[in-house]
Design an enzyme around this catalytic site. Structure first.
Site, PDB file in Angstrom:
ATOM      1  N   ALA A   2       0.861  -1.173   0.000  1.00 38.90           N
ATOM      2  CA  ALA A   2       0.000   0.000   0.000  1.00 38.90           C
ATOM      3  C   ALA A   2       0.905   1.232   0.000  1.00 38.90           C
ATOM      4  O   ALA A   2       2.066   1.155   0.400  1.00 38.90           O
ATOM      5  CB  ALA A   2      -0.884  -0.019   1.234  1.00 38.90           C
TER       6      ALA A   2
ATOM      7  N   GLY B 218       0.426  -4.869   0.890  1.00 36.63           N
ATOM      8  CA  GLY B 218      -0.740  -4.887   0.010  1.00 36.63           C
ATOM      9  C   GLY B 218      -0.485  -5.573  -1.318  1.00 36.63           C
ATOM     10  O   GLY B 218      -1.416  -6.098  -1.929  1.00 36.63           O
TER      11      GLY B 218
ATOM     12  N   GLU C 265      -1.001  -9.129  -0.599  1.00 34.06           N
ATOM     13  CA  GLU C 265      -2.435  -9.313  -0.357  1.00 34.06           C
ATOM     14  C   GLU C 265      -3.231  -9.268  -1.662  1.00 34.06           C
ATOM     15  O   GLU C 265      -4.185 -10.027  -1.852  1.00 34.06           O
ATOM     16  CB  GLU C 265      -2.916  -8.240   0.625  1.00 34.06           C
ATOM     17  CG  GLU C 265      -2.298  -8.424   2.010  1.00 34.06           C
ATOM     18  CD  GLU C 265      -2.521  -7.249   2.929  1.00 34.06           C
ATOM     19  OE1 GLU C 265      -2.021  -6.151   2.611  1.00 34.06           O
ATOM     20  OE2 GLU C 265      -3.194  -7.408   3.965  1.00 34.06           O
TER      21      GLU C 265
ATOM     22  N   GLU D 244       4.200  -4.987   7.249  1.00 33.46           N
ATOM     23  CA  GLU D 244       3.492  -3.886   7.908  1.00 33.46           C
ATOM     24  C   GLU D 244       3.976  -3.641   9.324  1.00 33.46           C
ATOM     25  O   GLU D 244       4.007  -2.512   9.809  1.00 33.46           O
ATOM     26  CB  GLU D 244       1.978  -4.175   7.930  1.00 33.46           C
ATOM     27  CG  GLU D 244       1.310  -4.060   6.568  1.00 33.46           C
ATOM     28  CD  GLU D 244       1.327  -5.350   5.755  1.00 33.46           C
ATOM     29  OE1 GLU D 244       2.080  -6.294   6.099  1.00 33.46           O
ATOM     30  OE2 GLU D 244       0.577  -5.407   4.763  1.00 33.46           O
TER      31      GLU D 244
HETATM   32  N1  CO8 Z   1       4.549   3.141  -0.585  1.00 30.24           N
HETATM   33  C1  CO8 Z   1       4.953   4.299  -1.147  1.00 30.24           C
HETATM   34  N2  CO8 Z   1       6.099   4.411  -1.842  1.00 30.24           N
HETATM   35  C2  CO8 Z   1       6.868   3.315  -1.965  1.00 30.24           C
HETATM   36  C3  CO8 Z   1       6.501   2.084  -1.408  1.00 30.24           C
HETATM   37  C4  CO8 Z   1       5.281   2.005  -0.686  1.00 30.24           C
HETATM   38  N3  CO8 Z   1       4.836   0.871  -0.153  1.00 30.24           N
HETATM   39  N4  CO8 Z   1       7.471   1.187  -1.673  1.00 30.24           N
HETATM   40  C5  CO8 Z   1       8.412   1.838  -2.393  1.00 30.24           C
HETATM   41  N5  CO8 Z   1       8.045   3.128  -2.574  1.00 30.24           N
HETATM   42  C6  CO8 Z   1       8.787   4.186  -3.283  1.00 30.24           C
HETATM   43  C7  CO8 Z   1       9.978   4.640  -2.485  1.00 30.24           C
HETATM   44  O1  CO8 Z   1       9.577   5.574  -1.508  1.00 30.24           O
HETATM   45  C8  CO8 Z   1      10.848   5.235  -3.557  1.00 30.24           C
HETATM   46  O2  CO8 Z   1      10.345   6.507  -3.880  1.00 30.24           O
HETATM   47  P1  CO8 Z   1      11.360   7.788  -3.935  1.00 30.24           P
HETATM   48  O3  CO8 Z   1      12.268   7.470  -5.087  1.00 30.24           O
HETATM   49  O4  CO8 Z   1      10.431   8.927  -4.186  1.00 30.24           O
HETATM   50  O5  CO8 Z   1      12.057   7.807  -2.638  1.00 30.24           O
HETATM   51  C9  CO8 Z   1      10.590   4.340  -4.761  1.00 30.24           C
HETATM   52  O6  CO8 Z   1       9.346   3.663  -4.476  1.00 30.24           O
HETATM   53  C10 CO8 Z   1      11.633   3.274  -4.941  1.00 30.24           C
HETATM   54  O7  CO8 Z   1      11.776   2.553  -3.719  1.00 30.24           O
HETATM   55  P2  CO8 Z   1      13.193   2.312  -3.016  1.00 30.24           P
HETATM   56  O8  CO8 Z   1      14.130   3.401  -3.351  1.00 30.24           O
HETATM   57  O9  CO8 Z   1      12.950   2.031  -1.591  1.00 30.24           O
HETATM   58  O10 CO8 Z   1      13.644   0.979  -3.779  1.00 30.24           O
HETATM   59  P3  CO8 Z   1      14.620  -0.154  -3.228  1.00 30.24           P
HETATM   60  O11 CO8 Z   1      14.883  -1.043  -4.380  1.00 30.24           O
HETATM   61  O12 CO8 Z   1      15.748   0.472  -2.508  1.00 30.24           O
HETATM   62  O13 CO8 Z   1      13.752  -0.943  -2.101  1.00 30.24           O
HETATM   63  C11 CO8 Z   1      11.804  -2.059  -1.205  1.00 30.24           C
HETATM   64  C12 CO8 Z   1      12.620  -1.695  -2.475  1.00 30.24           C
HETATM   65  C13 CO8 Z   1      12.591  -3.003  -0.318  1.00 30.24           C
HETATM   66  C14 CO8 Z   1      10.524  -2.746  -1.698  1.00 30.24           C
HETATM   67  C15 CO8 Z   1      11.441  -0.784  -0.429  1.00 30.24           C
HETATM   68  O14 CO8 Z   1      10.910   0.161  -1.334  1.00 30.24           O
HETATM   69  C16 CO8 Z   1      10.443  -0.989   0.665  1.00 30.24           C
HETATM   70  O15 CO8 Z   1      10.762  -1.503   1.723  1.00 30.24           O
HETATM   71  N6  CO8 Z   1       9.161  -0.567   0.453  1.00 30.24           N
HETATM   72  C17 CO8 Z   1       8.134  -0.637   1.438  1.00 30.24           C
HETATM   73  C18 CO8 Z   1       7.635  -2.046   1.584  1.00 30.24           C
HETATM   74  C19 CO8 Z   1       6.533  -2.080   2.618  1.00 30.24           C
HETATM   75  O16 CO8 Z   1       6.734  -1.874   3.783  1.00 30.24           O
HETATM   76  N7  CO8 Z   1       5.324  -2.396   2.157  1.00 30.24           N
HETATM   77  C20 CO8 Z   1       4.193  -2.522   3.005  1.00 30.24           C
HETATM   78  C21 CO8 Z   1       3.428  -1.274   2.949  1.00 30.24           C
HETATM   79  S1  CO8 Z   1       2.112  -1.266   4.115  1.00 30.24           S
HETATM   80  C22 CO8 Z   1       0.876  -2.162   3.429  1.00 30.24           C
HETATM   81  O17 CO8 Z   1       0.972  -2.618   2.337  1.00 30.24           O
HETATM   82  C23 CO8 Z   1      -0.407  -2.421   4.151  1.00 30.24           C
HETATM   83  C24 CO8 Z   1      -0.553  -1.467   5.259  1.00 30.24           C
HETATM   84  C25 CO8 Z   1      -1.765  -1.795   6.048  1.00 30.24           C
HETATM   85  C26 CO8 Z   1      -1.996  -0.623   6.933  1.00 30.24           C
HETATM   86  C27 CO8 Z   1      -3.454  -0.493   7.272  1.00 30.24           C
HETATM   87  C28 CO8 Z   1      -3.804   0.990   7.400  1.00 30.24           C
HETATM   88  C29 CO8 Z   1      -5.285   1.219   7.466  1.00 30.24           C
END
Ligand code: CO8
Length: 261
Positions: free
Chosen positions: A69, A112, A115, A135
């Site tokens: 997400a 997400g 999921e 998460e």
């Molecule tokens: N959301 C928003 N932006 C993201 C996300 C994300 N989930 N994942 C990556 N991006 C963006 C980064 O911020 C980055 O943007 P920018 O260049 O502007 O900084 C761009 O994508 C590229 O990402 P990275 O530079 O981080 O790329 P890497 O190759 O270094 O790393 C990873 C890749 C390991 C996948 C890393 O991006 C990462 O850890 N992402 C987050 C993964 C994560 O935690 N996902 C779970 C999200 S939470 C969810 O899905 C459910 C939440 C439920 C909550 C309920 C609330 C009601």
């Protein structure tokens, strides 16, 4: 041609009877924001209404199916915001799509993204696929069904491990655990998924939809009820022309020509 106007997805028809939805927010690794949710669910619903579409492939890029997400979109939200909006409930629309959905996952399928893949009927993984529910590392928990669908798919021990530690799981482990049905070399993933979709699209559509409903029922009910549900659906296939055709073709030693009625 497909509906235009989508900004975060691409929709095309690469094979007969097969539609493909490609998540396309490369700069955010296909992070799933509200716009993606609206576009994926609208496109899937539209394809679902189209009788010429027998299977839908949902895929992302080589680097990411979807990295979760959209964290930046969620960051400023309060409890009241997400509660009032029933955040993520819109994704449920995907589970009402009756056309078989095939997830083709390469790279990250986190949070997400994992999921979303688990909402599909068939889950194919490239050898580069990485699944996880990270998460907890953000101080939250899965919110699009992860704690439920992952547990049903891989069992309590692995689901707890993944959801509590936030670690990622590679394609081999995902296949061993029963999360994915096949692992394919990354370069072949899309072809394999389209081939699976084309094969499904060539089946009798009523039978394909019934069998997805029957398998899905296994998650929702008791064995006795599920077996009865299956048997009644089985009986109802005898009301279709495709049952007559399929069985006649077998007896006459020729390939069947299903008309989806
Ligand atoms: N959301 C928003 N932006 C993201 C996300 C994300 N989930 N994942 C990556 N991006 C963006 C980064 O911020 C980055 O943007 P920018 O260049 O502007 O900084 C761009 O994508 C590229 O990402 P990275 O530079 O981080 O790329 P890497 O190759 O270094 O790393 C990873 C890749 C390991 C996948 C890393 O991006 C990462 O850890 N992402 C987050 C993964 C994560 O935690 N996902 C779970 C999200 S939470 C969810 O899905 C459910 C939440 C439920 C909550 C309920 C609330 C009601």
């Amino acid at each position: 041609p497909e509906s235009t106007g989508y900004e975060t997805i691409l929709v095309d028809r690469p094979r007969p009877g097969v539609a493909r939805i490609t998540l396309n927010r490369p700069k955010a690794l296909n992070a799933l924001n509200l716009q993606v949710m609206g576009e994926v669910t609208a496109a899937a619903a539209e394809l679902d209404r189209d009788p010429s579409v027998g299977a839908i492939v949902l895929t992302g890029s080589a680097k990411a199916f979807a990295a979760g997400a959209d964290i930046k979109e969620m960051q400023p939200k309060s409890f009241s915001d997400v509660y009032a909006a029933d955040w993520f409930a819109g994704w449920d629309a995907l589970t009402r799509v009756r056309t078989p959905l095939i997830a083709a996952v390469a790279g990250y399928a986190l949070g997400g993204g994992c999921e979303l893949a688990m909402m599909c009927d068939v889950l194919l993984a490239a050898d580069t696929a990485k699944f996880g529910q990270p998460e907890i590392t953000l101080g939250v928990i899965p919110g699009m069904g992860g704690s439920q669908r992952l547990t049903r798919a891989v069992g309590k021990a692995k689901a707890m491990d993944l959801c509590l530690t936030g670690r990622t799981m590679g394609a081999d482990e995902a296949e061993r655990a029963g999360l994915v049905s096949r692992i394919v070399p990354a370069a072949d993933l899309v072809d394999e998924a389209l081939g699976v979709a084309e094969k499904i699209a060539g089946m009798s559509t009523p039978a394909a939809v019934m069998v997805t409903e029957a398998v899905d029922r296994a998650f929702e009910t008791t064995l006795t009820e599920g077996v009865l549900f299956e048997r009644r659906l089985f009986h109802s296939t005898f009301a279709t022309a495709d049952q007559k055709e399929g069985m006649a073709a077998f007896v006459e030693k020729r390939p069947p020509i299903f008309r989806d009625v």
